[in-house]
Design a protein around this motif. Structure first.
Motif, short mmCIF file in Angstrom:
data_model
loop_
_atom_site.label_atom_id
_atom_site.label_comp_id
_atom_site.label_asym_id
_atom_site.label_seq_id
_atom_site.Cartn_x
_atom_site.Cartn_y
_atom_site.Cartn_z
N ILE A 7 0.85 -1.20 0.00
CA ILE A 7 0.00 0.00 0.00
C ILE A 7 0.89 1.25 0.00
O ILE A 7 1.98 1.25 0.58
CB ILE A 7 -0.98 0.01 1.19
CG1 ILE A 7 -0.24 -0.05 2.53
CG2 ILE A 7 -1.95 -1.16 1.07
CD1 ILE A 7 -1.13 0.03 3.74
N ILE A 10 -1.32 5.07 4.53
CA ILE A 10 -2.40 4.52 5.35
C ILE A 10 -3.51 5.53 5.57
O ILE A 10 -4.35 5.35 6.44
CB ILE A 10 -1.87 4.01 6.72
CG1 ILE A 10 -1.17 5.13 7.48
CG2 ILE A 10 -0.97 2.80 6.52
CD1 ILE A 10 -0.79 4.73 8.90
N LEU A 16 -8.28 2.31 -0.42
CA LEU A 16 -7.57 1.62 0.65
C LEU A 16 -8.56 0.88 1.56
O LEU A 16 -8.25 -0.19 2.10
CB LEU A 16 -6.74 2.61 1.46
CG LEU A 16 -5.56 2.03 2.25
CD1 LEU A 16 -4.70 1.12 1.39
CD2 LEU A 16 -4.72 3.14 2.85
N PHE A 20 -8.27 -3.08 2.56
CA PHE A 20 -8.32 -3.57 3.94
C PHE A 20 -9.47 -4.56 4.13
O PHE A 20 -9.36 -5.49 4.95
CB PHE A 20 -8.45 -2.40 4.92
CG PHE A 20 -7.19 -1.58 5.07
CD1 PHE A 20 -5.96 -2.06 4.63
CD2 PHE A 20 -7.23 -0.33 5.64
CE1 PHE A 20 -4.80 -1.32 4.77
CE2 PHE A 20 -6.07 0.43 5.80
CZ PHE A 20 -4.85 -0.07 5.36
N CYS A 35 0.28 -6.20 5.30
CA CYS A 35 0.29 -5.00 4.46
C CYS A 35 1.61 -4.28 4.69
O CYS A 35 2.02 -4.06 5.84
CB CYS A 35 -0.87 -4.08 4.82
SG CYS A 35 -2.51 -4.74 4.45
N VAL A 37 3.89 -0.79 3.98
CA VAL A 37 3.84 0.62 3.60
C VAL A 37 5.24 1.20 3.72
O VAL A 37 5.95 0.93 4.69
CB VAL A 37 2.83 1.40 4.47
CG1 VAL A 37 3.21 1.38 5.94
CG2 VAL A 37 2.66 2.82 3.98
N ASN A 62 5.01 10.10 8.29
CA ASN A 62 4.73 8.67 8.37
C ASN A 62 5.42 8.03 9.56
O ASN A 62 4.88 7.18 10.26
CB ASN A 62 5.19 7.96 7.09
CG ASN A 62 4.30 8.26 5.90
OD1 ASN A 62 3.18 8.73 6.07
ND2 ASN A 62 4.80 8.03 4.71
N LYS A 66 2.12 8.88 12.06
CA LYS A 66 1.22 7.79 11.71
C LYS A 66 1.80 6.42 12.02
O LYS A 66 1.11 5.54 12.50
CB LYS A 66 0.85 7.89 10.23
CG LYS A 66 0.08 9.16 9.90
CD LYS A 66 -0.13 9.29 8.40
CE LYS A 66 -0.80 10.61 8.06
NZ LYS A 66 -0.90 10.83 6.62
N ASN A 68 2.46 2.86 11.82
CA ASN A 68 1.63 1.84 11.17
C ASN A 68 0.22 1.82 11.76
O ASN A 68 -0.46 0.80 11.73
CB ASN A 68 2.27 0.46 11.32
CG ASN A 68 2.51 0.09 12.77
OD1 ASN A 68 2.29 0.90 13.66
ND2 ASN A 68 2.96 -1.13 13.00
N VAL A 70 -3.63 2.53 11.88
CA VAL A 70 -4.82 2.79 11.07
C VAL A 70 -5.97 3.00 12.04
O VAL A 70 -6.51 2.05 12.60
CB VAL A 70 -5.12 1.61 10.12
CG1 VAL A 70 -6.37 1.89 9.30
CG2 VAL A 70 -3.92 1.35 9.19
N VAL A 79 0.19 -4.13 9.70
CA VAL A 79 0.76 -3.18 8.76
C VAL A 79 2.22 -3.01 9.13
O VAL A 79 2.54 -2.55 10.23
CB VAL A 79 0.04 -1.82 8.80
CG1 VAL A 79 0.75 -0.83 7.87
CG2 VAL A 79 -1.41 -1.96 8.39
N GLN A 81 5.78 -1.24 8.45
CA GLN A 81 6.44 -0.09 7.83
C GLN A 81 7.88 -0.46 7.51
O GLN A 81 8.61 -0.95 8.37
CB GLN A 81 6.39 1.10 8.79
CG GLN A 81 6.70 2.43 8.15
CD GLN A 81 6.52 3.56 9.15
OE1 GLN A 81 7.14 3.55 10.21
NE2 GLN A 81 5.70 4.54 8.82
#
Length: 351
Positions: A7, A10, A16, A20, A35, A37, A62, A66, A68, A70, A79, A81
């Protein structure tokens, strides 16, 4: 199977959200799903020094903000990273799936130990990057999965490449369903507010204002992630509503307007149908597949504001037609389940 989804970020997007959904449902079926990212954001439209600065700023965000996390979706899979999307950081698997045009280039370069390589195409993404790069991504040696007939036709007729599967999106009927549908005496119109021009918000407002000159009694509701400065004074606005509230808005509104100029396979018309809200839409995205004019929805071409307004008027002034569209749309959309779509997706990966 071990399945990798690649992806680009996120952030909350419709595309997206669909990725998911599949990730969760494949995990529920016993598959090992991850996943990935990248820390270093993809370029997309960023150009020059300013573009690189925005890209670095997004990359720092990121990592610091953020990571990982969500927080807008109940994601059941991990997720992970990684610094970059390449063979060093991506685990060996049975299938690895690109989910946006920049990720397609990354997946195409992975070694064969990452499994079969797929490209999950949900839109013609030329609005999000240089058109030549977007176009060339469809010619990469990847197995292509599309979500709508118009995308299949585009791949085969414009780019002369094979499509391995066409898998329409499903809908969560535990979130969107008919819950004591209300038909109002003074009709209520609902529409998504979005700042992207091609979502057609301004066209929708122009059509509504044509209608209001004839039927000033109609009520207008808008919902969106955030409230802009261009919300009419006559409209109620619901900012980032919870799913339960959105279901209530669909169920207690009479007409949902979808005036987009282009879409991949947009979810709001399906959500509205699932709540028995009659849909007036432009003939893009999912509408060519699920929209039959004057049967399951009222359909017109993009940019045609007069026809959009006339379709709204037809429903306001004809209660029988309104209820027919509402009922038929509901019956049709009940066949678009995530279980059916996941069956096809899973079999495509296995095939």
């Amino acid at each position: 199977m071990k399945i990798n989804f690649i992806i680009p970020f996120i952030n909350l997007t419709g595309g997206l959200k669909v990725v998911f959904e599949y990730a969760n449902r494949l995990k529920e079926r016993g598959h090992d799903v991850v996943c990935y990212v990248p820390v270093l954001s993809y370029k997309f439209q960023n150009k020059g020094l300013k573009g690189e600065f925005r890209r670095i700023k997004a990359s720092v965000g990121n990592v610091i903000k953020k990571r990982n996390k969500v927080d807008w979706f109940d994601l059941k899979v991990k997720v992970k990273q990684v610094p970059l999307i390449n063979s060093v950081f991506i685990r060996d698997a049975d299938a690895t799936i690109a989910t946006a045009w920049p990720t397609a280039y990354s997946v195409s370069k992975l070694n064969k130990n990452k499994g079969k390589k797929f490209y999950f195409i949900q839109h013609y993404e030329k609005w999000s990057g240089p058109e030549y790069l977007v176009n060339n991504s469809y010619k990469l040696p990847l197995r292509r999965i599309v979500i709508a007939k118009w995308l299949k036709d585009l791949m085969e007729m414009k780019f002369h490449v094979e499509v391995d599967a066409l898998i329409p999106n499903g809908i969560n009927f535990d979130e969107f369903y008919n819950n004591n549908k209300i038909y109002n005496r003074e009709k209520v119109i609902l529409m998504l507010y979005h700042k992207l021009e091609w979502k057609g918000y301004n066209d929708g407002i122009k059509a509504i204002e044509i209608v209001k000159k004839i039927h000033p009694e109609i009520k207008v509701r808008l919902f969106g992630l955030e409230k802009g400065t261009d919300i009419p004074s006559y409209a109620e606005f619901y900012e980032n509503p919870e799913k339960s509230k959105l279901r209530e808005l669909y169920s207690t509104s009479d007409i949902f307007i979808s005036p987009s100029w282009t879409e991949g396979w947009h979810l709001p018309p399906m959500e509205a149908m699932a709540c028995k809200c009659a849909v007036v839409a432009t003939n893009v995205g999912c509408i060519p597949d699920i929209g039959i004019h004057r049967e399951t929805s009222m359909v017109c071409e993009p940019h045609d504001i007069e026809s959009l307004a006339q379709n709204i008027l037809s429903l306001i002034e004809n209660e029988n037609l309104l209820r027919k569209i509402s009922e038929n749309g509901y019956k049709l959309i009940k066949t678009y389940t995530w279980n059916n779509s996941t069956d096809i997706f899973e079999n495509t990966l296995k095939k």
